[in-house]
Write a protein that holds these residues in place. Structure first.
Motif, PDB file in Angstrom:
ATOM      1  N   ARG A  49       0.821  -1.220   0.000  1.00 56.12           N
ATOM      2  CA  ARG A  49       0.000   0.000   0.000  1.00 56.12           C
ATOM      3  C   ARG A  49       0.853   1.268   0.000  1.00 56.12           C
ATOM      4  O   ARG A  49       0.595   2.212   0.747  1.00 56.12           O
ATOM      5  N   PHE A  50       1.862   1.286  -0.830  1.00 54.36           N
ATOM      6  CA  PHE A  50       2.709   2.454  -0.852  1.00 54.36           C
ATOM      7  C   PHE A  50       2.584   3.196  -2.177  1.00 54.36           C
ATOM      8  O   PHE A  50       2.227   2.614  -3.200  1.00 54.36           O
ATOM      9  N   THR A  51       2.916   4.456  -2.121  1.00 52.39           N
ATOM     10  CA  THR A  51       2.983   5.300  -3.313  1.00 52.39           C
ATOM     11  C   THR A  51       4.310   6.037  -3.268  1.00 52.39           C
ATOM     12  O   THR A  51       4.624   6.693  -2.273  1.00 52.39           O
ATOM     13  N   ILE A  52       5.061   5.909  -4.329  1.00 55.72           N
ATOM     14  CA  ILE A  52       6.344   6.595  -4.385  1.00 55.72           C
ATOM     15  C   ILE A  52       6.163   7.940  -5.058  1.00 55.72           C
ATOM     16  O   ILE A  52       5.625   8.023  -6.159  1.00 55.72           O
ATOM     17  N   ASN A  53       6.604   8.970  -4.390  1.00 64.94           N
ATOM     18  CA  ASN A  53       6.593  10.304  -4.993  1.00 64.94           C
ATOM     19  C   ASN A  53       7.920  10.519  -5.707  1.00 64.94           C
ATOM     20  O   ASN A  53       8.094  10.085  -6.821  1.00 64.94           O
ATOM     21  N   ALA A  54       8.874  11.116  -5.065  1.00 61.70           N
ATOM     22  CA  ALA A  54      10.183  11.294  -5.697  1.00 61.70           C
ATOM     23  C   ALA A  54      10.929   9.969  -5.747  1.00 61.70           C
ATOM     24  O   ALA A  54      10.931   9.203  -4.781  1.00 61.70           O
ATOM     25  N   GLY A  60      -2.488   3.677   5.337  1.00 62.29           N
ATOM     26  CA  GLY A  60      -3.206   2.645   6.080  1.00 62.29           C
ATOM     27  C   GLY A  60      -4.095   3.320   7.094  1.00 62.29           C
ATOM     28  O   GLY A  60      -4.685   4.360   6.833  1.00 62.29           O
ATOM     29  N   ASP A  61      -4.181   2.755   8.283  1.00 59.51           N
ATOM     30  CA  ASP A  61      -4.919   3.416   9.357  1.00 59.51           C
ATOM     31  C   ASP A  61      -4.289   4.764   9.661  1.00 59.51           C
ATOM     32  O   ASP A  61      -4.969   5.708  10.057  1.00 59.51           O
ATOM     33  N   GLU A  62      -2.998   4.827   9.482  1.00 60.86           N
ATOM     34  CA  GLU A  62      -2.261   6.082   9.579  1.00 60.86           C
ATOM     35  C   GLU A  62      -1.495   6.273   8.279  1.00 60.86           C
ATOM     36  O   GLU A  62      -1.145   5.310   7.608  1.00 60.86           O
ATOM     37  N   VAL A  63      -1.250   7.509   7.960  1.00 58.61           N
ATOM     38  CA  VAL A  63      -0.421   7.805   6.796  1.00 58.61           C
ATOM     39  C   VAL A  63       1.024   7.899   7.270  1.00 58.61           C
ATOM     40  O   VAL A  63       1.352   8.680   8.157  1.00 58.61           O
ATOM     41  N   VAL A  64       1.857   7.078   6.672  1.00 60.27           N
ATOM     42  CA  VAL A  64       3.279   7.043   7.025  1.00 60.27           C
ATOM     43  C   VAL A  64       4.075   7.587   5.858  1.00 60.27           C
ATOM     44  O   VAL A  64       3.906   7.147   4.715  1.00 60.27           O
TER      45      VAL A  64
END
Length: 122
Positions: A28-33, A103-107
């Motif tokens: 459940r990750f999104t890579i920005n830079a 997720g439940d929290e944004v990390v």
């Protein structure tokens, strides 16, 4: 957490080419830079090239016109095409990703690969 694995390093003669790849894995990750850095012997680490999620690229002056960075957002992969290599490009190259896990929290985090050696020598 996001894990990064680089591949594609090696030894090449001056004027040659190499293509580095970096694959990201996790949940459940999104890579920005998404960036490439390098550390040459006896020198500080420097950012070589970077690409944002929407495709904007930046390059160090020393590699402009020779290196091309690209990414595949669907596959979470990053590549660095390196042409016209010179001995000054000899370094350990690292992939780096600034990411968000929702997720439940944004990390918010930053991940680094283990590095891949590029040696340019005749």
């Amino acid at each position: 957490q996001v894990q990064l694995v680089e591949s594609g390093g090696g030894r090449v003669r001056p004027g040659g080419s190499l293509r580095l790849s970096c694959a990201a894995s996790g949940s459940r990750f999104t890579i920005n830079a998404f960036n490439w850095h390098r550390r040459a012997p006896g020198k500080e680490r420097e950012m070589v090239a970077g690409v944002t999620r929407d495709g904007r690229t930046t390059y160090a002056d020393s590699v402009k016109g020779r290196f091309t960075i690209s990414r595949d957002n669907a596959k979470n992969t990053l590549t660095l095409q390196m042409n016209s290599l010179s001995p000054e490009d000899t370094a350990v190259y690292y992939c780096e990703a600034d990411y968000i896990v929702a997720g439940d929290e944004v990390v918010v985090g930053r991940a680094w690969g283990q590095g891949t050696q590029v040696t340019v020598s005749s």
